[in-house]
Design an enzyme around this catalytic site. Structure first.
Site, PDB file in Angstrom:
ATOM      1  N   HIS A 186      -7.317  -4.702  10.347  1.00 43.57           N
ATOM      2  CA  HIS A 186      -7.063  -4.470   8.925  1.00 43.57           C
ATOM      3  C   HIS A 186      -5.775  -5.147   8.474  1.00 43.57           C
ATOM      4  CE1 HIS A 186      -4.804  -0.415   9.754  1.00 43.57           C
ATOM      5  NE2 HIS A 186      -3.892  -1.273   9.319  1.00 43.57           N
ATOM      6  N   GLU A 198      -9.624  -1.877   5.401  1.00 42.24           N
ATOM      7  CA  GLU A 198     -10.292  -1.561   6.656  1.00 42.24           C
ATOM      8  C   GLU A 198     -11.569  -2.392   6.805  1.00 42.24           C
ATOM      9  OE1 GLU A 198      -8.692   0.107   8.685  1.00 42.24           O
ATOM     10  OE2 GLU A 198      -7.844   1.968   7.899  1.00 42.24           O
ATOM     11  N   ASN A 209      -7.720  -2.709  14.402  1.00 42.17           N
ATOM     12  CA  ASN A 209      -9.109  -3.007  14.020  1.00 42.17           C
ATOM     13  C   ASN A 209      -9.185  -4.226  13.090  1.00 42.17           C
ATOM     14  OD1 ASN A 209      -8.064  -2.018  11.650  1.00 42.17           O
ATOM     15  ND2 ASN A 209      -9.510  -0.329  11.423  1.00 42.17           N
ATOM     16  N   ASP A 258       0.817  -1.222   0.000  1.00 43.88           N
ATOM     17  CA  ASP A 258       0.000   0.000   0.000  1.00 43.88           C
ATOM     18  C   ASP A 258       0.845   1.265   0.000  1.00 43.88           C
ATOM     19  OD1 ASP A 258       0.928  -0.394   2.573  1.00 43.88           O
ATOM     20  OD2 ASP A 258      -1.026  -0.819   3.441  1.00 43.88           O
TER      21      ASP A 258
HETATM   22  C1  GLP Z   1      -0.591   0.152   8.787  1.00 40.59           C
HETATM   23  C2  GLP Z   1      -0.293  -0.592   7.467  1.00 40.59           C
HETATM   24  C3  GLP Z   1      -0.455  -2.075   7.627  1.00 40.59           C
HETATM   25  C4  GLP Z   1       0.173  -2.482   8.946  1.00 40.59           C
HETATM   26  C5  GLP Z   1      -0.636  -1.950  10.094  1.00 40.59           C
HETATM   27  C6  GLP Z   1      -0.006  -2.136  11.460  1.00 40.59           C
HETATM   28  O1  GLP Z   1      -1.573   1.116   8.689  1.00 40.59           O
HETATM   29  N1  GLP Z   1      -1.011  -0.150   6.313  1.00 40.59           N
HETATM   30  O2  GLP Z   1       0.120  -2.749   6.534  1.00 40.59           O
HETATM   31  O3  GLP Z   1       0.207  -3.878   9.069  1.00 40.59           O
HETATM   32  O4  GLP Z   1      -1.047  -0.629   9.872  1.00 40.59           O
HETATM   33  O5  GLP Z   1       1.032  -1.242  11.681  1.00 40.59           O
HETATM   34  P1  GLP Z   1       2.109  -1.429  12.801  1.00 40.59           P
HETATM   35  O6  GLP Z   1       2.963  -2.583  12.388  1.00 40.59           O
HETATM   36  O7  GLP Z   1       2.891  -0.152  12.821  1.00 40.59           O
HETATM   37  O8  GLP Z   1       1.382  -1.697  14.061  1.00 40.59           O
END
Ligand code: GLP
Length: 230
Positions: free
Chosen positions: A128, A133, A126, A62
């Site tokens: 995702h 989402e 959440n 992404d």
């Molecule tokens: C982000 C990314 C995800 C990631 C998630 C968790 O928004 N788009 O790909 O897995 O949120 O992030 P983190 O590893 O910093 O907790």
């Protein structure tokens, strides 16, 4: 799902690295990569290693819409800093945050040409995955998505202030993620425990995007949380 319990993110990075190394010995070519704090320990292991990625392709999940690849909080820069600048790949792909309406189509064509062998995933509080989402359709491919308030709040730490967090992103869809031959999902810290439990033990529902992984035949979960399949 196979669940591997580790004591912390550092150990998780080592475990994920050994899974990746084994897959590479078996000849995988295309890696699906993720951003966020979670995969950083894996990227550290990769950059420390002498594993050669110069004939591998990396495809990221992404990118924020509206951020140029040069923006310090863009996922382009994140990947550059944590991995690509230190470990050369044959080719790396991320969605173009300035790509416009045709960007999802362009990215899906890349995915079609290079099917992902091993997908690295984190998980949002959440539930995702990528930026899919709650409510994202299981049949969805790459698209423009609206970030949930909880995601904007969680990711504000990468920006000067919360108001600077983009409200939209391009993300691989759930269908693209499910297409990967193998998936390694990492989750560290208490704040992820509820999402992990729902992912493994709750109903398979678009309300909790990661729950779709119950339907994938080859998923390994690496976590420091005492969560198990019930
Ligand atoms: C982000 C990314 C995800 C990631 C998630 C968790 O928004 N788009 O790909 O897995 O949120 O992030 P983190 O590893 O910093 O907790």
């Amino acid at each position: 799902m196979k669940i591997i319990h580790v004591k912390d993110a550092a150990e998780g990075g080592k475990v994920a690295f050994s899974i990746l190394k084994e897959a590479m010995e078996q000849g995988i070519q295309v890696l699906g990569l993720a951003t966020g704090t979670t995969p950083v320990t894996l990227y550290e292991e990769i950059t420390k290693s002498d594993l050669d990625f110069s004939d591998k392709i990396a495809i990221n999940l992404d990118e924020y819409i509206g951020l140029p690849a040069t923006h310090p909080a863009s996922y382009h820069q994140f990947m550059e800093k944590h991995l690509f600048a230190k470990k050369p790949f044959k080719k790396t792909y991320l969605p173009d945050g300035l790509g416009g309406d045709n960007e999802p189509k362009r990215y899906d064509a890349i995915l079609k040409e290079h099917p992902i062998d091993l997908q690295i995933l984190g998980i949002g509080v959440n539930g995702h995955i990528g930026f899919n989402e709650p409510g994202a359709p299981f049949g969805g491919k790459t698209s423009k998505v609206t970030l949930a308030d909880s995601t904007i709040e969680a990711n504000a730490r990468f920006f000067k202030e919360e108001a600077d967090v983009p409200r939209y992103a391009f993300s691989l869809g759930i269908k693209n993620v499910m297409h990967a031959k193998q998936i390694v999902l990492m989750a560290y810290g208490e704040e992820k425990a509820a999402a992990l439990d729902a992912m493994m033990n709750g109903p398979v529902t678009e309300d909790l995007p990661a729950s779709v992984l119950q339907l994938h035949p080859n998923v390994i979960v690496i976590t420091d949380q005492p969560v198990d399949e019930r």
